[in-house]
Design a protein around this motif. Structure first.
Motif, mmCIF file in Angstrom:
data_model
loop_
_atom_site.group_PDB
_atom_site.id
_atom_site.type_symbol
_atom_site.label_atom_id
_atom_site.label_comp_id
_atom_site.label_asym_id
_atom_site.label_seq_id
_atom_site.Cartn_x
_atom_site.Cartn_y
_atom_site.Cartn_z
ATOM 1 N N MET A 1 0.844 -1.178 0.000
ATOM 2 C CA MET A 1 0.000 0.000 0.000
ATOM 3 C C MET A 1 0.890 1.243 0.000
ATOM 4 S SD MET A 1 -1.533 2.619 2.082
ATOM 5 C CE MET A 1 -1.650 2.114 3.769
ATOM 6 N N ARG A 2 0.516 2.203 -0.812
ATOM 7 C CA ARG A 2 1.196 3.488 -0.821
ATOM 8 C C ARG A 2 0.237 4.494 -0.201
ATOM 9 N NH1 ARG A 2 2.524 0.638 -5.217
ATOM 10 N NH2 ARG A 2 4.679 0.639 -5.888
ATOM 11 N N LYS A 3 0.747 5.346 0.660
ATOM 12 C CA LYS A 3 -0.132 6.318 1.331
ATOM 13 C C LYS A 3 0.297 7.735 0.979
ATOM 14 C CE LYS A 3 -2.475 7.377 5.546
ATOM 15 N NZ LYS A 3 -3.866 7.069 5.387
ATOM 16 N N GLY A 4 -0.654 8.505 0.559
ATOM 17 C CA GLY A 4 -0.418 9.918 0.274
ATOM 18 C C GLY A 4 -0.242 10.210 -1.209
ATOM 19 N N ARG A 5 -0.537 11.443 -1.544
ATOM 20 C CA ARG A 5 -0.457 11.887 -2.938
ATOM 21 C C ARG A 5 0.960 11.791 -3.493
ATOM 22 N NH1 ARG A 5 -3.082 16.882 -2.915
ATOM 23 N NH2 ARG A 5 -5.037 15.925 -3.545
ATOM 24 N N ASP A 6 1.978 12.056 -2.671
ATOM 25 C CA ASP A 6 3.357 11.990 -3.164
ATOM 26 C C ASP A 6 3.737 10.579 -3.595
ATOM 27 O OD1 ASP A 6 3.680 14.699 -2.755
ATOM 28 O OD2 ASP A 6 4.766 14.466 -0.863
ATOM 29 N N GLN A 7 3.383 9.582 -2.789
ATOM 30 C CA GLN A 7 3.700 8.192 -3.154
ATOM 31 C C GLN A 7 2.887 7.756 -4.367
ATOM 32 O OE1 GLN A 7 3.682 5.349 0.026
ATOM 33 N NE2 GLN A 7 5.273 6.423 1.153
ATOM 34 N N PHE A 8 1.657 8.234 -4.470
ATOM 35 C CA PHE A 8 0.849 7.925 -5.642
ATOM 36 C C PHE A 8 1.478 8.552 -6.892
ATOM 37 C CE2 PHE A 8 -2.875 8.781 -8.429
ATOM 38 C CZ PHE A 8 -3.194 7.473 -8.721
ATOM 39 N N ALA A 9 1.987 9.758 -6.764
ATOM 40 C CA ALA A 9 2.656 10.423 -7.887
ATOM 41 C C ALA A 9 3.901 9.649 -8.321
ATOM 42 C CB ALA A 9 3.036 11.854 -7.512
ATOM 43 N N GLU A 10 4.676 9.144 -7.359
ATOM 44 C CA GLU A 10 5.865 8.332 -7.687
ATOM 45 C C GLU A 10 5.457 7.075 -8.445
ATOM 46 O OE1 GLU A 10 7.988 7.521 -4.061
ATOM 47 O OE2 GLU A 10 8.268 9.673 -3.650
ATOM 48 N N PHE A 11 4.396 6.430 -8.005
ATOM 49 C CA PHE A 11 3.903 5.236 -8.685
ATOM 50 C C PHE A 11 3.502 5.575 -10.121
ATOM 51 C CE2 PHE A 11 0.296 2.688 -10.085
ATOM 52 C CZ PHE A 11 0.846 1.416 -10.034
ATOM 53 N N CYS A 12 2.768 6.652 -10.308
ATOM 54 C CA CYS A 12 2.334 7.058 -11.644
ATOM 55 C C CYS A 12 3.531 7.334 -12.552
ATOM 56 C CB CYS A 12 1.429 8.287 -11.570
ATOM 57 S SG CYS A 12 -0.186 7.970 -10.822
ATOM 58 N N ALA A 13 4.546 7.985 -12.017
ATOM 59 C CA ALA A 13 5.748 8.286 -12.807
ATOM 60 C C ALA A 13 6.442 6.997 -13.229
ATOM 61 C CB ALA A 13 6.694 9.173 -12.010
ATOM 62 N N HIS A 14 6.553 6.047 -12.314
ATOM 63 C CA HIS A 14 7.179 4.762 -12.638
ATOM 64 C C HIS A 14 6.375 4.024 -13.709
ATOM 65 C CE1 HIS A 14 8.960 0.815 -12.245
ATOM 66 N NE2 HIS A 14 7.738 0.338 -12.068
ATOM 67 N N MET A 15 5.067 3.992 -13.545
ATOM 68 C CA MET A 15 4.216 3.296 -14.517
ATOM 69 C C MET A 15 4.360 3.912 -15.908
ATOM 70 S SD MET A 15 2.650 0.730 -13.158
ATOM 71 C CE MET A 15 1.296 0.427 -14.275
ATOM 72 N N GLY A 16 4.482 5.224 -15.968
ATOM 73 C CA GLY A 16 4.608 5.896 -17.255
ATOM 74 C C GLY A 16 5.881 5.555 -17.996
ATOM 75 N N VAL A 17 6.899 5.116 -17.280
ATOM 76 C CA VAL A 17 8.167 4.721 -17.895
ATOM 77 C C VAL A 17 8.135 3.257 -18.318
ATOM 78 C CG1 VAL A 17 10.632 4.351 -17.425
ATOM 79 C CG2 VAL A 17 9.518 6.456 -16.660
ATOM 80 N N SER A 18 7.569 2.398 -17.476
ATOM 81 C CA SER A 18 7.619 0.956 -17.717
ATOM 82 C C SER A 18 6.481 0.429 -18.578
ATOM 83 C CB SER A 18 7.612 0.205 -16.380
ATOM 84 O OG SER A 18 8.790 0.495 -15.656
ATOM 85 N N TYR A 19 5.362 1.125 -18.603
ATOM 86 C CA TYR A 19 4.172 0.605 -19.283
ATOM 87 C C TYR A 19 3.464 1.701 -20.060
ATOM 88 C CZ TYR A 19 4.948 -2.783 -15.561
ATOM 89 O OH TYR A 19 5.529 -3.682 -14.714
ATOM 90 N N ARG A 20 2.839 1.304 -21.149
ATOM 91 C CA ARG A 20 1.913 2.179 -21.871
ATOM 92 C C ARG A 20 0.593 1.411 -21.896
ATOM 93 N NH1 ARG A 20 4.070 2.868 -27.125
ATOM 94 N NH2 ARG A 20 5.590 4.075 -26.001
ATOM 95 N N GLU A 21 -0.437 1.965 -21.259
ATOM 96 C CA GLU A 21 -1.692 1.237 -21.137
ATOM 97 C C GLU A 21 -2.890 2.104 -21.501
ATOM 98 O OE1 GLU A 21 -0.590 -1.970 -17.644
ATOM 99 O OE2 GLU A 21 -1.562 -0.104 -17.023
ATOM 100 N N GLN A 22 -3.890 1.439 -22.060
ATOM 101 C CA GLN A 22 -5.193 2.031 -22.326
ATOM 102 C C GLN A 22 -6.230 1.125 -21.685
ATOM 103 O OE1 GLN A 22 -6.385 4.857 -24.466
ATOM 104 N NE2 GLN A 22 -4.375 5.387 -23.623
ATOM 105 N N LEU A 23 -7.174 1.729 -20.990
ATOM 106 C CA LEU A 23 -8.237 0.975 -20.342
ATOM 107 C C LEU A 23 -9.485 1.099 -21.204
ATOM 108 C CD1 LEU A 23 -7.584 2.190 -16.694
ATOM 109 C CD2 LEU A 23 -6.464 0.346 -17.981
ATOM 110 N N ARG A 24 -10.014 -0.045 -21.614
ATOM 111 C CA ARG A 24 -11.160 -0.063 -22.533
ATOM 112 C C ARG A 24 -12.306 -0.865 -21.918
ATOM 113 N NH1 ARG A 24 -7.599 -1.681 -27.802
ATOM 114 N NH2 ARG A 24 -6.176 0.096 -27.707
ATOM 115 N N ASP A 25 -13.455 -0.791 -22.565
ATOM 116 C CA ASP A 25 -14.649 -1.535 -22.137
ATOM 117 C C ASP A 25 -15.003 -1.190 -20.697
ATOM 118 O OD1 ASP A 25 -14.489 -2.907 -24.652
ATOM 119 O OD2 ASP A 25 -13.034 -4.275 -23.756
#
Length: 132
Positions: free
Chosen positions: A38-62
């Motif tokens: 679990m990540r707590k707080g907006r800062d940790q969520f921002a770090e997760f988002c930054a990491h995901m943007g480097v490692s993955y390109r995703e689109q959510l459909r349906d």
């Protein structure tokens, strides 16, 4: 309002608009990642988002969004269409593999902010797809 907040969150995800995603979560947001810590707080969520943007390109459909009568809980079911761009530690080597996964996210809402995000998908299915 709750349905609109969740819709805006996923629209921002699909366009890579991390700033909007961050604006929609509370300062003390709890983010539970599938089979992760679990990540707590907006800062940790921002770090997760930054990491995901480097490692993955995703689109959510349906996308199908459900909201309770009080607007305090929501859930979404969708299909992830992704590309594995950069190797994530402890996972198979990234070579631009594509994958498609059913997934879901549960939310708690307080006022006009998302206070909890919990995402689930089948990690073993993802590993099979990117290891093939």
């Amino acid at each position: 309002m709750s349905h609109e907040i969740i819709s805006r969150y996923f629209e921002a995800f699909n366009t890579g608009d991390t700033e909007t995603m961050l604006a929609l979560v509370s300062d003390d947001v709890e983010h539970f990642v599938n089979q992760g810590d679990m990540r707590k707080g907006r800062d940790q969520f921002a770090e997760f988002c930054a990491h995901m943007g480097v490692s993955y390109r995703e689109q959510l459909r349906d996308m199908v969004i459900f909201v309770n009568d009080h607007g305090t809980r929501a859930a979404a079911e969708f299909t992830v269409h992704g590309e594995y761009l950069e190797t994530d530690p402890g996972l198979p080597e990234a070579r631009g593999q594509r994958y498609v996964l059913p997934a879901g996210t549960f939310f708690a809402l307080k006022g006009d902010k998302i206070s909890r995000i919990t995402t689930y998908y089948n990690l073993q299915d993802w590993i099979r797809q990117v290891a093939a």
